[in-house]
Motif scaffolding. Sequence first.
Motif, short mmCIF file in Angstrom:
data_model
loop_
_atom_site.label_atom_id
_atom_site.label_comp_id
_atom_site.label_asym_id
_atom_site.label_seq_id
_atom_site.Cartn_x
_atom_site.Cartn_y
_atom_site.Cartn_z
N LEU A 80 0.83 -1.20 0.00
CA LEU A 80 0.00 0.00 0.00
C LEU A 80 0.87 1.26 0.00
N ALA A 81 1.87 1.28 0.86
CA ALA A 81 2.76 2.45 0.96
C ALA A 81 3.52 2.66 -0.34
N GLN A 84 1.25 4.18 -2.85
CA GLN A 84 1.04 5.60 -2.57
C GLN A 84 2.25 6.42 -2.96
N ASP A 87 2.21 6.73 -6.69
CA ASP A 87 1.20 7.71 -7.10
C ASP A 87 1.67 9.14 -6.83
N ASN A 88 2.24 9.35 -5.63
CA ASN A 88 2.73 10.69 -5.29
C ASN A 88 3.89 11.10 -6.19
#
Length: 109
Positions: A80-81, A84, A87-88
Amino acid sequence: MSGTGAALRGHHTALREGLSELRARRDELSGRIRAEEAERGRLQARIATLSRRLSDTSESLAGLRSTRAHIDRTIAEMDLASGQILDNSQSLLDVLKKEMGDLGKAIDP
């Protein structure tokens, strides 16, 4: 009377032979009982050993499953991290590209 005495002696002899056979049978059964009791003792000891091993294995298995579940959670959190972060990073890259495009327009009127 001597016929009666002989008959009594015959019965007494037969009785003693019968008792002798019963004692021999009792001795045989006593030996078999001792053997069966010894086997039962060995089996009970084996069961106790196996019960301890089963308990130890169950405890170990519970610990291993707990550790695996913890690792599964860690992997899920890291997935998950990292998603993210990706994506960031993509958003940051998009912003930088736009800024560079805007900078290029500002430099080249």
